[in-house]
Enzyme design. Structure first.
Site, short mmCIF file in Angstrom:
data_model
loop_
_atom_site.label_atom_id
_atom_site.label_comp_id
_atom_site.label_asym_id
_atom_site.label_seq_id
_atom_site.Cartn_x
_atom_site.Cartn_y
_atom_site.Cartn_z
N HIS A 169 -34.48 9.37 16.66
CA HIS A 169 -33.17 10.03 16.59
C HIS A 169 -32.90 10.89 17.82
CE1 HIS A 169 -30.10 12.84 14.92
NE2 HIS A 169 -29.77 11.81 14.17
N GLU A 213 -40.17 8.51 12.78
CA GLU A 213 -39.40 8.80 11.57
C GLU A 213 -40.01 8.07 10.39
OE1 GLU A 213 -35.21 8.06 12.25
OE2 GLU A 213 -35.33 8.84 14.28
N SER A 217 -33.02 5.94 10.86
CA SER A 217 -31.70 6.26 10.35
C SER A 217 -30.70 5.12 10.48
CB SER A 217 -31.16 7.50 11.05
OG SER A 217 -31.19 7.33 12.45
N ASP A 242 -40.03 12.70 11.31
CA ASP A 242 -38.68 13.09 10.88
C ASP A 242 -38.43 12.38 9.54
OD1 ASP A 242 -35.92 13.21 10.44
OD2 ASP A 242 -35.51 13.37 12.59
N LYS A 265 -28.95 15.52 3.52
CA LYS A 265 -28.83 14.12 3.08
C LYS A 265 -29.10 14.05 1.57
CE LYS A 265 -28.86 12.68 7.71
NZ LYS A 265 -29.58 12.66 8.96
#
Ligand SMILES: *Cc1c(COP(=O)(O)O)cnc(C)c1O
Length: 412
Positions: A169, A213, A217, A242, A265
């Site tokens: 990200h 992550e 995402s 993440d 989120k």
């Protein structure tokens, strides 16, 4: 302030005006360009280039409601573009927690955490986050983006090494750059490539961090964390994961020594956090600049997240729903089985993605097109995000609409 001082200030101002021919009332000798002209010209040139590549972004006012409802341009839509994976942003108990906190504690924190902004509800949230993640401590930041801006520079600097998954990200990149450490990447989700990179470069650096992550995402795929942590251990590197799209949705698998995430989120609120050992949390409290030099999270955001986390822990059926719905969708469209609540439908070029987005909106679905530079060039896509708030029938209807628009087979 005394009279003499203020007239002194006025004198200084008129002296400055005399030096600046573009100020009103002064005639310039030659053709002087006003700085605003070159600034606007710069912005227009940049915008024209973005427009030409279908990459210009525009805001669209959106009113969100319960059950994945969204109203845009007066049209009622079912949203498949929110990261509110558990539908908790509109849960009556979460709303009540926020409203009660505003009434009791006010709208804003009033200062940085280290001065007067450390309302006890933030500490309560940190305790619950640490318990949830099984760590000694947790620290709440103003947002997930701010957390990543602060964490990496507090642990690495000049002479150190940061190795990121190439699809990490934007805020992980920003934190890495801010640290001043040497930055390298490894191929997406390839621990073997990470091992090669560390074997070559780790010996020349004092400390090393690996950034990835749990759930990516924009692709919705999961990192092979067990293998990545194994490689990092072998080279004495610290791993920062993440977890923005993991918490509350996919939580199985190993934990990294540094787990950051967001309250915005699945937790339906706003804010960011780091879960880690007590010494690391204490270091961040003193040294993470995006923690120290910014106003504390409003108590109401923390109270909402605290209530959401309690609901999330008490309701396993709610947590299981986004992934189950995502898999229902991928099965119906013949796509690779979903690994998280996020499913990409790749369409290639930005304009095609925009056209499909527009056609879906006309049918009552909000599925935003994601374009470069958010994703690599040539990989524009629809990013479909599933929520516990969706009904099975809504998922099926979206799958059929996507099938019709992309020429994919739908398999009811
Ligand atoms: C959304 C997101 C963030 C930023 O979190 P915010 O709280 O929205 O600032 C960080 N990392 C990833 C992977 C994200 O998707």
């Amino acid at each position: 302030m005394g009279r003499g001082r203020s007239s002194g200030a006025q004198l200084a101002l008129s002296a400055m005006a005399a030096d600046r021919p573009h100020l009103p009332g002064r005639r310039a000798r030659g053709p002087i360009t006003h700085p605003m002209d070159s600034l606007d010209a710069f912005a227009r040139t940049k915008l024209d280039a973005l427009e030409a590549g279908s990459l210009r972004r525009r805001l669209t006012p959106t009113e969100r409601g319960a059950e994945a409802a969204a109203v845009r341009r007066g049209r009622a839509l079912v949203s498949f573009s929110c990261n509110d994976y558990l539908g908790l942003s509109h849960h009556p108990r979460v709303i009540a927690a926020a409203r009660d906190a505003v009434a009791a504690y006010g709208a804003g924190a009033g200062g940085s955490r280290l001065v007067t902004g450390d309302h006890p509800v933030l500490g309560a949230l940190e305790n619950l986050l640490a318990r949830h993640k099984g760590t000694e401590g947790a620290l709440v930041f103003g947002s997930g983006y701010l957390a990543n801006l602060g964490i990496t520079p507090a642990l690495a600097g000049r002479g150190d090494l940061v190795v990121l998954d190439e699809l990490s990200h934007s805020c992980m990149w920003a934190g890495a750059r801010l640290s001043g450490a040497k930055i390298l990447t490894f191929r997406h989700n390839e621990p073997g490539d990470l091992a090669m990179t560390l074997a070559e470069h780790r010996p020349h650096h004092a400390r090393a961090l690996v950034l990835t992550e749990r759930v990516f995402s924009m692709d919705g795929d999961r990192a092979p964390l067990g293998d990545i942590l194994g490689v990092a251990d072998q080279f004495d590197a610290w791993t920062l994961v993440d977890d923005a799209h993991g918490i509350g949705v996919v939580e199985d698998g190993p934990r990294a020594p540094l787990e950051m995430g967001t309250l915005s989120k699945a937790l339906g609120s706003y804010g960011g956090y780091l879960c880690a050992s007590r010494p690391v949390i204490d270091l961040m409290t003193s040294r993470a600049r995006s923690f120290v030099y910014t106003t504390g999270l409003p108590p109401a955001s923390a109270a909402a997240a605290l209530e959401a986390l309690a609901i999330l822990e008490a309701e396993p059926a709610r947590r299981a729903r986004p992934l189950a719905l995502a898999r229902r969708f991928t099965a119906r469209l013949g796509l690779p089985e979903a690994e998280s609540a996020v499913v990409p439908v790749l369409v290639g070029d930005a304009q095609t993605a925009l056209d499909i987005y527009g056609a879906l909106e006309a049918e009552g679905f909000l599925v935003v097109a994601i374009r470069p530079p958010t994703v690599p060039a040539g990989s524009a896509r629809l990013r479909v995000a599933f929520s516990a708030a969706h009904a099975e029938a809504q998922v099926d209807a979206l799958a059929d609409a996507v099938a019709a628009l992309t020429g994919r087979g739908s398999r009811p």
